[in-house]
Design a protein around this motif. Structure first.
Motif, PDB file in Angstrom:
ATOM      1  N   CYS A  57     -23.528  16.400  65.445  1.00 48.08           N
ATOM      2  CA  CYS A  57     -24.574  15.388  65.670  1.00 48.08           C
ATOM      3  C   CYS A  57     -24.130  14.344  66.684  1.00 48.08           C
ATOM      4  O   CYS A  57     -23.036  13.778  66.563  1.00 48.08           O
ATOM      5  N   ARG A  58     -25.008  14.068  67.630  1.00 52.43           N
ATOM      6  CA  ARG A  58     -24.783  12.976  68.573  1.00 52.43           C
ATOM      7  C   ARG A  58     -25.331  11.671  68.000  1.00 52.43           C
ATOM      8  O   ARG A  58     -24.794  10.603  68.254  1.00 52.43           O
ATOM      9  N   LEU A  59     -26.403  11.767  67.232  1.00 53.59           N
ATOM     10  CA  LEU A  59     -26.989  10.586  66.608  1.00 53.59           C
ATOM     11  C   LEU A  59     -26.487  10.454  65.176  1.00 53.59           C
ATOM     12  O   LEU A  59     -25.809  11.346  64.654  1.00 53.59           O
ATOM     13  N   SER A  60     -26.828   9.327  64.528  1.00 51.87           N
ATOM     14  CA  SER A  60     -26.346   9.050  63.173  1.00 51.87           C
ATOM     15  C   SER A  60     -27.508   8.709  62.247  1.00 51.87           C
ATOM     16  O   SER A  60     -28.593   8.343  62.693  1.00 51.87           O
ATOM     17  N   TYR A  61     -27.238   8.825  60.947  1.00 56.55           N
ATOM     18  CA  TYR A  61     -28.225   8.471  59.933  1.00 56.55           C
ATOM     19  C   TYR A  61     -28.590   6.999  60.008  1.00 56.55           C
ATOM     20  O   TYR A  61     -27.856   6.180  60.559  1.00 56.55           O
ATOM     21  N   HIS A  62     -29.733   6.653  59.452  1.00 53.89           N
ATOM     22  CA  HIS A  62     -30.057   5.263  59.141  1.00 53.89           C
ATOM     23  C   HIS A  62     -31.027   5.265  57.965  1.00 53.89           C
ATOM     24  O   HIS A  62     -31.473   6.326  57.511  1.00 53.89           O
ATOM     25  N   ALA A  63     -31.345   4.093  57.443  1.00 57.38           N
ATOM     26  CA  ALA A  63     -32.074   3.974  56.178  1.00 57.38           C
ATOM     27  C   ALA A  63     -33.473   4.561  56.209  1.00 57.38           C
ATOM     28  O   ALA A  63     -34.050   4.841  55.151  1.00 57.38           O
ATOM     29  N   GLY A  64     -34.035   4.772  57.398  1.00 54.41           N
ATOM     30  CA  GLY A  64     -35.412   5.249  57.463  1.00 54.41           C
ATOM     31  C   GLY A  64     -35.594   6.556  58.190  1.00 54.41           C
ATOM     32  O   GLY A  64     -36.732   6.918  58.528  1.00 54.41           O
ATOM     33  N   ARG A  65     -34.528   7.322  58.424  1.00 55.34           N
ATOM     34  CA  ARG A  65     -34.651   8.545  59.216  1.00 55.34           C
ATOM     35  C   ARG A  65     -35.231   9.688  58.363  1.00 55.34           C
ATOM     36  O   ARG A  65     -34.645  10.756  58.187  1.00 55.34           O
ATOM     37  N   SER A  66     -36.413   9.455  57.839  1.00 56.72           N
ATOM     38  CA  SER A  66     -37.072  10.433  56.969  1.00 56.72           C
ATOM     39  C   SER A  66     -37.541  11.662  57.733  1.00 56.72           C
ATOM     40  O   SER A  66     -37.750  12.726  57.140  1.00 56.72           O
ATOM     41  N   GLU A  67     -37.684  11.553  59.044  1.00 55.25           N
ATOM     42  CA  GLU A  67     -38.120  12.701  59.832  1.00 55.25           C
ATOM     43  C   GLU A  67     -37.082  13.825  59.805  1.00 55.25           C
ATOM     44  O   GLU A  67     -37.425  15.002  59.936  1.00 55.25           O
ATOM     45  N   ASP A  68     -35.802  13.468  59.629  1.00 53.20           N
ATOM     46  CA  ASP A  68     -34.778  14.506  59.528  1.00 53.20           C
ATOM     47  C   ASP A  68     -34.941  15.313  58.245  1.00 53.20           C
ATOM     48  O   ASP A  68     -34.799  16.539  58.241  1.00 53.20           O
ATOM     49  N   LEU A  69     -35.238  14.633  57.159  1.00 52.66           N
ATOM     50  CA  LEU A  69     -35.477  15.332  55.895  1.00 52.66           C
ATOM     51  C   LEU A  69     -36.669  16.268  56.037  1.00 52.66           C
ATOM     52  O   LEU A  69     -36.617  17.430  55.612  1.00 52.66           O
ATOM     53  N   SER A 102     -20.272  11.074  68.285  1.00 51.14           N
ATOM     54  CA  SER A 102     -21.386  10.129  68.355  1.00 51.14           C
ATOM     55  C   SER A 102     -21.707   9.769  69.796  1.00 51.14           C
ATOM     56  O   SER A 102     -20.821   9.567  70.629  1.00 51.14           O
ATOM     57  N   ALA A 103     -23.009   9.683  70.078  1.00 51.37           N
ATOM     58  CA  ALA A 103     -23.474   9.373  71.436  1.00 51.37           C
ATOM     59  C   ALA A 103     -23.644   7.883  71.667  1.00 51.37           C
ATOM     60  O   ALA A 103     -24.324   7.470  72.610  1.00 51.37           O
ATOM     61  N   ILE A 104     -23.035   7.043  70.847  1.00 49.23           N
ATOM     62  CA  ILE A 104     -23.115   5.598  71.053  1.00 49.23           C
ATOM     63  C   ILE A 104     -22.529   5.248  72.423  1.00 49.23           C
ATOM     64  O   ILE A 104     -21.439   5.715  72.765  1.00 49.23           O
TER      65      ILE A 104
END
Length: 328
Positions: free
Chosen positions: A112-124, A209-211
């Motif tokens: 993964c280049r990106l990371s989780y966050h509290a609202g990333r429901s689209e991944d689920l 990570s792509a930060i």
């Protein structure tokens, strides 16, 4: 607020009080073996090139029960102690289990280049849409813990009747992330705060990570979770700032829109997540929601007198079995 269909929570000595309930898993790091349930690796490619990884386990006897998907919290993974405990308890009750890693967490990290966050429901949602009949044909259940609970409730509210679960359980979810941030910043929570901040720095600062390098360089100097959310999480994920991030990822405004039977568990003495939103919400407005709000239990603790399995796991199995008996 305890439903008579579920056991009353009584803390197991010496783990009395919210703090001891919360830290028990860290102070007594007992292995939670799953060797009796062989693990199968499942991958979920995402449209942007990242890939999520999960661990599938099947019960000793196939009795046709739905698949239970477990979603970890902030700085967690499929190997968080609470997730492994829940997996074992559900497997012993005959449910197949999928230990799901959020974006950039645990085994998902290298892909993964990106990371989780509290609202990333689209991944689920993207992962659920990839489940074939072999896994999803008997239905799906879900359990979300802490941040994963907020993400799950957000998904359920967004999807309404289209949600792909027969039932769900939320445990110790920060349904208003702003209020949770204010609580963790209190002086009494300084040790928790330091631990969580260092953990998310490691997750977001991993080599894949792509930060941007400019943000990566400033991460060591960040001293609070609020500053981290404001200077790293928000800009990387398209939020204006930390306040915008907290507002747009909150599941609390979506509770009325949930159409899937959902058990909502939260301890009133949780030292990390305020109970006030749970106590103020009018649960009668949405009959699909069933709150269990005991006085004790801490944050994803619920170590109960007389039982090796955490109370929330026992309630989860009871809730799921009740749904199956009633056909939802």
């Amino acid at each position: 607020m305890i439903d008579p269909r579920f056991p009353r929570f009584v803390a197991r000595p010496p783990w009395i009080g919210g703090d001891l309930q919360t830290v028990r898993n860290y102070l007594r790091r007992v292995e939670v073996p799953l060797d009796d349930y062989p693990e199968e690796r499942i991958e979920f490619p995402l449209a942007d090139g990242d890939r999520l990884v999960a661990a599938l386990h099947r019960p000793a006897t196939d009795n046709g029960r739905p698949l239970a998907i477990l979603i970890h919290g902030l700085s967690g993974s499929q190997d968080s102690i609470y997730l492994r405990r829940s997996a074992r308890h559900l497997l012993q009750a005959g449910f197949p289990v999928l230990r799901f890693n959020l974006r950039g967490a645990g085994p998902s990290g290298p892909f993964c280049r990106l990371s989780y966050h509290a609202g990333r429901s689209e991944d689920l949602h993207a992962a659920l849409m990839q489940l074939d009949g072999r896994l999803a044909g008997r239905g799906l259940l879900a359990v979300g813990y802490s941040m994963g609970g907020n993400l799950l409730l957000k998904y359920l509210g967004e999807q309404g009747r289209r949600a792909l679960f027969l039932g769900a359980v939320s445990v110790s979810a920060p349904v208003l992330p702003k209020e949770a941030q204010l609580r963790i910043m209190r002086r009494r929570n300084a040790a928790y705060h330091r631990h969580l901040l260092e953990a998310v720095k490691q997750d977001f600062g991993r080599p894949t990570s792509a930060i941007p390098e400019s943000l990566r360089a400033l991460m060591p100097a960040i001293r609070t979770i609020y500053e981290f959310d404001d200077r790293v999480v928000a800009p990387v994920n398209g939020f204006a700032d930390a306040e915008d991030y907290y507002a747009r990822t909150a599941s609390f405004p979506l509770l009325d829109k949930i159409k899937v039977p959902t058990l909502v568990i939260h301890a009133r003495n949780d030292p990390w997540i305020p109970a006030a939103p749970y106590l103020q919400f009018d649960w009668k407005r949405n009959p699909k929601l069933l709150p269990l709000l005991p006085r004790g239990g801490g944050h994803v603790g619920f170590h109960a007198l007389g039982h090796a399995a955490p109370w929330h796991d026992r309630c989860t199995v009871s809730f799921f079995e009740g749904l199956l008996r009633r056909g939802r």
